[in-house]
Write a protein that holds these residues in place. Sequence first.
Motif, short mmCIF file in Angstrom:
data_model
loop_
_atom_site.label_atom_id
_atom_site.label_comp_id
_atom_site.label_asym_id
_atom_site.label_seq_id
_atom_site.Cartn_x
_atom_site.Cartn_y
_atom_site.Cartn_z
N ASP A 487 0.84 -1.19 0.00
CA ASP A 487 0.00 0.00 0.00
C ASP A 487 0.89 1.26 0.00
O ASP A 487 1.72 1.42 0.89
N PRO A 488 0.74 2.13 -1.00
CA PRO A 488 1.61 3.31 -1.04
C PRO A 488 1.22 4.39 -0.03
O PRO A 488 1.92 5.38 0.14
N ILE A 489 0.07 4.17 0.63
CA ILE A 489 -0.46 5.19 1.55
C ILE A 489 0.03 4.91 2.97
O ILE A 489 0.15 3.76 3.38
N ASN A 490 0.28 5.96 3.72
CA ASN A 490 0.66 5.82 5.13
C ASN A 490 -0.36 4.96 5.88
O ASN A 490 -1.54 4.99 5.54
N PRO A 491 0.11 4.23 6.89
CA PRO A 491 -0.79 3.24 7.50
C PRO A 491 -2.02 3.80 8.19
O PRO A 491 -3.03 3.14 8.29
N ASN A 492 -1.94 5.02 8.69
CA ASN A 492 -3.13 5.56 9.36
C ASN A 492 -3.17 7.09 9.23
O ASN A 492 -2.24 7.71 8.72
N TYR A 493 -4.26 7.63 9.72
CA TYR A 493 -4.46 9.07 9.60
C TYR A 493 -3.35 9.86 10.30
O TYR A 493 -2.85 10.85 9.78
N GLU A 494 -2.96 9.36 11.47
CA GLU A 494 -1.94 10.07 12.26
C GLU A 494 -0.63 10.16 11.49
O GLU A 494 0.02 11.21 11.46
N SER A 495 -0.25 9.05 10.82
CA SER A 495 1.03 9.09 10.09
C SER A 495 0.92 10.01 8.87
O SER A 495 1.91 10.64 8.48
N THR A 496 -0.26 10.12 8.29
CA THR A 496 -0.44 11.07 7.19
C THR A 496 -0.28 12.50 7.70
O THR A 496 0.38 13.34 7.08
N SER A 497 -0.87 12.75 8.87
CA SER A 497 -0.76 14.10 9.43
C SER A 497 0.69 14.42 9.81
O SER A 497 1.17 15.53 9.60
N THR A 498 1.38 13.43 10.38
CA THR A 498 2.79 13.64 10.73
C THR A 498 3.58 13.96 9.46
O THR A 498 4.43 14.87 9.44
N MET A 499 3.31 13.20 8.41
CA MET A 499 4.00 13.44 7.13
C MET A 499 3.68 14.84 6.60
O MET A 499 4.57 15.56 6.12
N TYR A 500 2.41 15.22 6.70
CA TYR A 500 2.02 16.55 6.21
C TYR A 500 2.83 17.63 6.94
O TYR A 500 3.43 18.50 6.34
N HIS A 501 2.88 17.51 8.25
CA HIS A 501 3.55 18.54 9.04
C HIS A 501 5.06 18.52 8.82
O HIS A 501 5.71 19.56 8.84
N ARG A 502 5.59 17.32 8.57
CA ARG A 502 7.04 17.21 8.29
C ARG A 502 7.37 17.93 6.98
O ARG A 502 8.32 18.71 6.90
N CYS A 503 6.57 17.68 5.96
CA CYS A 503 6.80 18.32 4.64
C CYS A 503 6.60 19.83 4.76
O CYS A 503 7.38 20.63 4.23
#
Length: 627
Positions: A487-503
């Motif tokens: 799956d190319p998508i982050n495993p959960n909502y939290e990891s997507t948000s962490t990625m968003y804030h990191r970028c």
Amino acid sequence: MFCLKAMPAPAWVNSDTLLKRLLSNRRLRSSVTFSSTTRPEKTDHGRNRSGAQRASARLQSPGKSGRAGKDRTNSSSAANEISVDFEQSQEAYRSKDSLELLRSLVVFKLCSYDFLVDKNEKIMYLGKTILGQKVFDQLMKMTFYGQFVAGEDHISIKPLIQKNQAFGVGSVLDYSVEEDISQKEENQKESSSVSAGGEGSIGKGYREKNYETGRQLGDSQREVIGTCTYFYADEAKCDQHMETFMKCIKASGGSSMNGFSAIKMTALGRPQLLLRFSEVLVKWQQFFTFLASQQDGMEALEQRLELTQLQELMIKLGAESDFLGWFTRKKGESAGCIDILDWSSLIDDRVNTSGLLLVPNVKLDKLEPLLKNFTTEEENQLKRTLERLDVLAKCALKNGVRLMVDAEQTYFQPAISKLTLDSQKIYNREKPVVFNTYQCYLKEAFKNVTMDVELSRREGWCFAAKLVRGAYMYQERERAKEFRYEDPINPNYESTSTMYHRCLHYLLDEIALNRKANVMVASHNEDTVKYTLKRMNELGLLPTENKVFFGQLLGMCDQISFPLAQAGFPVYKYVPYGPVSEVMPYLSRRAQENRGFMKGAQKERELLWKELKRRLVSGELLYRPLY
Ligand SMILES: Cc1cc2nc3c(=O)[nH]c(=O)nc-3n(C[C@H](O)[C@H](O)[C@H](O)COP(=O)(O)OP(=O)(O)OC[C@H]3O[C@@H](n4cnc5c(N)ncnc54)[C@H](O)[C@@H]3O)c2cc1C
């Protein structure tokens, strides 16, 4: 800085099973060593204190200003000072009359019912059949269409654009007509759902399977329609789409200063080709990673290959090409090492470097040409896609509009991003004209962002991007499951948000450092917006500098857009338009994509109620916005 050490070729390099060993990641790792020096510390990027104070003064509540001289980076007390008030319902809805507020309440309530969202296409079809097109259209205009779509054409949307403008909110015009076709037509047309081939090539992991489609995906074309992928009829149809986008750009230029216009790349070229070009780009990057090995924790940009060793390796693998010559001619005599960006530049010159573009094929146990499946006609079609993008970028520049290239599905995205970067190289020299989009729900988002920022630095153009979480999660997940790739998508909502804030953190630092880059924070998430404000304040990035924009979709989160605008931040609404019957797939997508968000729209509903009640009590129910 990490660099490949000069070292004698290891013994295994001479063995017969060279290729297999090369492709064994573990062995390769042991053969390629890296010297590491300390990674440059991130500096406090020339923070402008007085700027920060001014920004803070705008944002602070009265009486809290005057902290001159204090270093407020990473200070939690400073974080508390920043406050655009997102609870102020009166301010948030000043641009809306009471009927509009009521409509929002009804639509949001409807969107919170799962069965309505799940079955929306069937319900719409049923509605059309029972009510007839005319009544159905009227009903849609009073509800969903009226909430999320600005009007039928570029003339009818003008009043809304002007009204938003008067309240400080700009527009990203988005001509949202998508082709909705019958099952029969689906079968006749070529869609994005095509085979990428490439059996047995290097790194047959999720990435490559990602480009492998065929019958199964052909069967799920409904899904593709629902998520807005244009269907390819022929090159003339792509020209027609380009003309439509040009009208949109001109309308954007005519209705506001410094507006944006959004485009989708799958409308400008053959999706099948975008998919295959994506495959080529990914394979080529993977080959570099294999060659450079993957030291634990090492980011893509930190990997280096020494040229002489690369040349030796490639010759031993059976390649006759002169890598050393090509790179030293390009980079000058002093260049001893290359990184992934240098490596990728071979693709740019692919007509002249096709002899160098080789990747291992595990099954055949030999190197094979990377572009073997590309005919001259296909290469021309790819060129024409870029030419169409070029026409649009020129048109945008001429009309004082910025061009926003939307991000689409992962199997198109490497090609979309590459073509966008090529266009940015040309048009973003003086100022940002073309904006790329990065989807932070992708595991590779940070890598993509950092690589492209580095490219912009090296080539001297203005990096410009929209940062989103990503709209195709359900489709991507289903597809990954169906074709059994990771799956190319982050495993959960939290990891997507962490990625968003990191970028976002990285991009804001980049802006603070050289003031050349631009970013649009395209999110409805209040925490993300607050995080941006906090970081802007810490870095001394002023709203008036117009480097950081905020974006929300029309009909959503006015309680974020309008207070931000009133505080002086550049805020834009994505403004879709098109005839009722033709924006249905867009509306369906709005409901589906934002279902999670809609469930969380409780706060918006509360604020809408609060404002309606206030107007009722204060006798302002007939309030009409003045502008
Ligand atoms: C102005 C604007 C332009 C946009 N342009 C594009 C575009 O070009 N391409 C595109 O793809 N999208 C685009 N979008 C849509 C965007 O990607 C999001 O789908 C949408 O904005 C919701 O995310 P959020 O940050 O607003 O809200 P949030 O509610 O904070 O986030 C919801 C998002 O989080 C992610 N998510 C949710 N659950 C999970 C999970 N279990 N695991 C991993 N991730 C999860 C998904 O991406 C989901 O959409 C755009 C949105 C806006 C506002």
